[in-house]
Design a protein around this motif. Structure first.
Motif, PDB file in Angstrom:
ATOM      1  N   ALA A   1      52.847  33.744  38.663  1.00  0.00           N
ATOM      2  CA  ALA A   1      52.857  34.197  40.046  1.00  0.00           C
ATOM      3  C   ALA A   1      51.482  34.064  40.691  1.00  0.00           C
ATOM      4  CB  ALA A   1      53.328  35.650  40.119  1.00  0.00           C
ATOM      5  N   ASN A   2      50.441  34.609  40.052  1.00  0.00           N
ATOM      6  CA  ASN A   2      49.103  34.633  40.651  1.00  0.00           C
ATOM      7  C   ASN A   2      48.037  34.450  39.580  1.00  0.00           C
ATOM      8  OD1 ASN A   2      49.220  37.027  43.459  1.00  0.00           O
ATOM      9  ND2 ASN A   2      50.237  35.078  43.160  1.00  0.00           N
ATOM     10  N   ILE A   3      46.862  33.972  40.023  1.00  0.00           N
ATOM     11  CA  ILE A   3      45.715  33.795  39.147  1.00  0.00           C
ATOM     12  C   ILE A   3      44.472  34.349  39.827  1.00  0.00           C
ATOM     13  CG2 ILE A   3      46.642  31.784  37.919  1.00  0.00           C
ATOM     14  CD1 ILE A   3      45.020  30.003  39.807  1.00  0.00           C
ATOM     15  N   ALA A   4      43.434  34.647  39.017  1.00  0.00           N
ATOM     16  CA  ALA A   4      42.162  35.131  39.558  1.00  0.00           C
ATOM     17  C   ALA A   4      41.065  34.887  38.543  1.00  0.00           C
ATOM     18  CB  ALA A   4      42.244  36.626  39.884  1.00  0.00           C
ATOM     19  N   TRP A   5      39.870  34.548  39.039  1.00  0.00           N
ATOM     20  CA  TRP A   5      38.709  34.391  38.182  1.00  0.00           C
ATOM     21  C   TRP A   5      38.008  35.738  37.994  1.00  0.00           C
ATOM     22  CZ3 TRP A   5      38.322  29.930  35.742  1.00  0.00           C
ATOM     23  CH2 TRP A   5      38.822  28.764  36.331  1.00  0.00           C
ATOM     24  N   GLY A   6      37.401  35.928  36.824  1.00  0.00           N
ATOM     25  CA  GLY A   6      36.665  37.161  36.582  1.00  0.00           C
ATOM     26  C   GLY A   6      35.780  37.057  35.369  1.00  0.00           C
ATOM     27  N   GLY A   7      35.314  38.219  34.891  1.00  0.00           N
ATOM     28  CA  GLY A   7      34.354  38.264  33.804  1.00  0.00           C
ATOM     29  C   GLY A   7      32.941  38.123  34.323  1.00  0.00           C
ATOM     30  N   ALA A   8      31.974  38.387  33.463  1.00  0.00           N
ATOM     31  CA  ALA A   8      30.565  38.364  33.861  1.00  0.00           C
ATOM     32  C   ALA A   8      30.134  37.007  34.404  1.00  0.00           C
ATOM     33  CB  ALA A   8      29.699  38.772  32.677  1.00  0.00           C
ATOM     34  N   LYS A   9      30.703  35.927  33.885  1.00  0.00           N
ATOM     35  CA  LYS A   9      30.337  34.577  34.303  1.00  0.00           C
ATOM     36  C   LYS A   9      31.382  33.939  35.231  1.00  0.00           C
ATOM     37  CE  LYS A   9      27.937  33.766  29.894  1.00  0.00           C
ATOM     38  NZ  LYS A   9      27.919  32.924  28.664  1.00  0.00           N
ATOM     39  N   ARG A  10      32.418  34.693  35.571  1.00  0.00           N
ATOM     40  CA  ARG A  10      33.533  34.189  36.378  1.00  0.00           C
ATOM     41  C   ARG A  10      34.167  32.953  35.749  1.00  0.00           C
ATOM     42  NH1 ARG A  10      34.312  37.251  40.283  1.00  0.00           N
ATOM     43  NH2 ARG A  10      36.041  35.976  40.999  1.00  0.00           N
ATOM     44  N   ASN A  11      34.161  32.903  34.411  1.00  0.00           N
ATOM     45  CA  ASN A  11      34.805  31.789  33.708  1.00  0.00           C
ATOM     46  C   ASN A  11      36.024  32.258  32.914  1.00  0.00           C
ATOM     47  OD1 ASN A  11      33.386  33.196  31.724  1.00  0.00           O
ATOM     48  ND2 ASN A  11      32.887  31.338  30.563  1.00  0.00           N
TER      49      ASN A  11
END
Length: 319
Positions: free
Chosen positions: A273-283
Motif C-alpha cells: 500500500a505505502n512506503i517511506a524512508w527512515g532510519g538514521a541514514k534514511r536508507n
C-alpha cells in the motif's frame, strides 16, 4: 555479484544494479503483522519511531526502532490513511473517516488544517506532501466514502476527486489539479520543481511542473501500468539519486529511473500500500503491505519528506 538476485530484488534494467539499488539486505524484515489494511508509514526522527495507519481497525500504530516494540499511537483515529511530517516535525495526517487533514501538535493536541473546499466537505483525504515553503498538498479521492470499510459511506459533496494545496500563511484550500479517476500518492521531486501524483483507477502516474505561484502545469504521464500487469499505483517516494520508488500493490515496489523507465522492483509477499524512508541514514525502506509492516536496509538513501533545507528539530548543527 552480477545479474538478478533471487527473491527480494528483481532487476529489469542494468541501472537497477549499477545504481546500488540491489546493495542491501537479502530479505525483508517483518516488524509487525496483524493489521486489516496497513497504510501511511512515516518515520519520526525525534522519536525514532514509525507511525502508520491500520485503516479498517480505525487506529494508528507505532514501532520503536530501539526496542522493536509496537503499540497503539491513537485509537478512534478517524480512519487515518497517509501520514507525513511538516517543517517543524509535526505529524500531518489524512483522516479518511473524518474527511479532513490534521496536524498533531507537539503537545499532542490535534489541529484541523482542511475539511472543506468552497464550503463543501472533502471526500476522504488520502496522502499529503509538504513543500519547503510550508504549504501542504493533499489528494482527495473517494475511497473513504464508497463504503463503511475504510470510513463512512456517503455521497461526495464536491462530485470529483482532486488534489489541493493548503496555503501556509492563510490556510486557504485551493484546487490545484483535477481530472483524476482516484488521485492517491503524491510527492515532490527533490528540487521541488515537479509534483508526481499517482492515479490508482486510471493506472498511471502523472507529473506536473510546479510554478512559483503554487499552481501546476497541465501535467503528463510519467509511468503507466501496462495491460495485463498486476500493478496499481499507490504512494510514491524519491531516493537521492532521483529514482522514484512506487508502492505498486500486487506488483511489489517499483523503481523508476528519472527518464520513466521501470528498472527494477522489490518483491513483497503481500499487497503493498505505502512506503517511506527512515532510519538514521534514511536508507531503511519501510513498507506497509496489507496486514504487515516490513523494512529493508538498502544501498540507496531516500529524500526527506519535507523537502530540501535545514530542519532545526532534525539537524543538530542548525540548533
Amino acid at each position: 555479484m552480477s545479474g538478478e538476485r533471487p527473491g527480494l530484488y528483481e532487476m529489469l534494467d542494468d541501472r537497477f544494479r549499477t545504481g546500488r539499488c540491489m546493495n542491501g539486505d537479502e530479505a525483508l524484515e517483518v516488524l509487525f503483522t496483524g493489521c486489516r489494511w496497513a497504510e501511511g508509514p512515516v518515520y519520526v526522527p525525534a522519536w525514532r519511531q514509525v507511525v502508520w495507519s491500520d485503516i479498517p481497525n480505525d487506529r494508528m500504530l507505532r514501532w520503536d526502532e530501539e526496542t522493536g516494540a509496537v503499540g497503539v499511537f491513537r485509537r478512534s483515529a478517524g480512519h487515518t490513511n497517509g501520514n507525513t511530517l511538516d517543517r517543524e516535525g509535526r505529524l500531518i495526517t489524512c483522516e479518511q473517516g473524518n474527511r479532513r487533514v490534521t496536524r498533531t501538535e507537539h503537545d499532542g493536541t490535534v489541529t484541523v488544517l482542511a475539511d472543506r473546499w468552497q464550503g463543501k466537505r472533502l471526500n476522504s483525504p488520502n496522502d499529503a506532501a509538504v513543500k519547503s515553503d510550508g504549504s501542504i498538498w493533499f489528494s482527495d479521492p473517494d475511497f473513504g466514502i464508497t463504503s463503511d470499510y475504510e470510513g463512512y459511506r456517503a455521497q461526495s459533496e464536491i462530485g470529483s476527486n482532486n488534489v489541493y494545496r493548503i496555503d501556509p500563511a492563510t490556510g486557504e484550500v485551493r484546487l490545484v489539479a483535477d481530472c483524476f479517476g482516484a488521485p492517491n500518492g503524491l510527492v515532490f521531486s527533490p528540487d521541488e520543481r515537479q509534483l508526481f501524483v499517482s492515479d490508482t483507477r486510471a493506472g498511471f502516474i502523472r507529473v506536473f511542473d510546479v510554478r512559483d505561484d503554487g499552481t501546476l502545469s497541465e501535467g503528463k504521464v510519467f509511468a503507466e501500468a501496462r495491460a495485463g500487469e498486476k500493478a496499481r499505483f499507490d504512494n510514491l517516494r524519491f531516493d537521492d539519486g532521483g529514482r522514484l520508488w512506487v508502492a505498486a500493490m500486487d506488483d511489489g515496489v517499483h523503481c523508476y529511473d528519472p527518464d520513466g523507465t521501470l528498472i527494477g522492483r522489490l518483491n513483497v509477499p503481500e499487497t503493498v500500500a505505502n512506503i517511506a524512508w527512515g532510519g538514521a541514514k534514511r536508507n531503511r525502506l519501510f513498507i506497509a503491505a496489507e496486514t504487515s509492516l516490513y523494512s529493508v536496509v538498502m544501498g540507496v538513501n531516500g529524500t526527506h519528506p519535507t523537502g530540501p533545507g535545514r530542519r532545526p528539530w532534525l539537524d543538530p548543527a542548525s540548533r
